[in-house]
Design an enzyme around this catalytic site. Structure first.
Site, PDB file in Angstrom:
ATOM      1  CB  THR A 284      -6.275   8.584   7.821  1.00  0.00           C
ATOM      2  OG1 THR A 284      -5.600   8.916   9.051  1.00  0.00           O
ATOM      3  CG2 THR A 284      -6.182   9.755   6.861  1.00  0.00           C
TER       4      THR A 284
ATOM      5  CB  CYS B 290      -9.559  -2.184   8.494  1.00  0.00           C
ATOM      6  SG  CYS B 290      -8.448  -2.143   9.905  1.00  0.00           S
TER       7      CYS B 290
ATOM      8  CE  LYS C 259      -2.120  -1.576   3.631  1.00  0.00           C
ATOM      9  NZ  LYS C 259      -3.008  -1.917   4.760  1.00  0.00           N
TER      10      LYS C 259
ATOM     11  CB  THR D 158      -7.071   4.047   5.367  1.00  0.00           C
ATOM     12  OG1 THR D 158      -5.853   4.007   6.122  1.00  0.00           O
ATOM     13  CG2 THR D 158      -7.704   5.422   5.503  1.00  0.00           C
TER      14      THR D 158
END
Length: 271
Positions: A213, A218, A179, A216
């Site tokens: 935030t 999960c 990510k 995010t």
């Protein structure tokens, strides 16, 4: 017509922003059905995680068995596991029901954004050795990836991606979605990288500047497995999940959920 059923096993967040709550909201908002098992009761709010209290393994096992006995669960989302004993149990349960699951996604929660460790070191070892090879996709952020794959943040991103490619081959993980929220040098864009031992695919997205935030990671992993459950391919599932995440962040940008990092607007399409 019945909906696909997804079982999420993760920590309980009383502030409603992350963990099981984020998973259930995401899965429901996107049209599948969520079952859930709590691994830990956390004491947290939008400011920080104060403590974590693992659930008894006997309760987790009983819940898991009773759900699998009754419901056609084909998809598993794994989040915070809290303690080595829970990781060992989960390995046993996945092996027991391995013919049931079509897709298993693991969001490797190691510590909270506020620095509270959410899985002990012995638990991490079991996670890497026994759980990783049974997953279809893991979704670490850059900080978690550095911990998992023993990377140096000072090395180039290209070098570290090559290291991940070598490592996931050894760990038996088909795909790692790295990510992009914590990646260096990406101030205006959030680029995620889907990495296999042989390929790398990038997914572009707008980086949202927002205080809200919480959850995010999960939300993204739950959105991916929900899209998979609705017969999307992995690439399309990630694209749709990123679109949903970005919109959830945009819609929550001006909301006030507490004094710290608030939740996303998971049901933004209803407002």
């Amino acid at each position: 017509m019945s909906k696909p059923i997804i079982l999420t096993i993760a920590g309980f967040d009383p502030s409603g922003g992350a963990g099981l709550q984020a998973d259930i909201k995401t899965i429901s908002a996107l049209g599948s059905y969520a079952c859930s098992i709590a691994t830990s009761l956390t004491v947290q709010n939008t400011l920080k995680v104060y403590s974590s209290h693992p659930i008894s393994t006997s309760i987790i096992e009983d819940q898991f068995d009773k759900l699998m006995m009754d419901m056609p669960i084909r998809y598993l989302k794994i989040g915070m596991l809290a303690h080595k004993n829970i990781v060992v149990l989960l390995n046993k349960l996945i092996n027991k029901y391995k013919d049931h699951f079509e897709f298993i996604i693991l969001d490797p929660i190691i510590k909270s954004s506020s620095g509270h460790f959410l899985l002990d070191k012995e638990g991490l070892k079991v996670l890497f050795k026994d759980i990783f090879p049974q997953t279809n996709l893991i979704t670490p952020n850059y900080i978690e990836a550095c911990e998992i794959f023993q990377l140096s943040p000072e090395d180039s991103l290209a070098h570290n991606i090559c290291c991940i490619q070598e490592s996931i081959k050894d760990l038996g993980v088909p795909f790692c979605l790295l990510k992009g929220g914590h990646l260096p040098g990406t101030s205006n864009q959030c680029i995620d990288y889907l990495i296999s031992s042989k390929t790398v695919q990038s997914f572009m997205g707008k980086k949202i500047s927002s205080k809200n935030t919480h959850g995010t990671g999960c939300t993204l992993s739950s959105a991916i497995v929900t899209n998979i459950s609705q017969e999307n391919c992995l690439t399309q599932s990630i694209i749709k999940a990123k679109e949903y995440l970005i919109e959830s962040m945009l819609q929550s940008k001006n909301s006030i959920f507490g004094s710290g990092h608030g939740s996303l607007e998971h049901f933004h399409h209803l407002t």
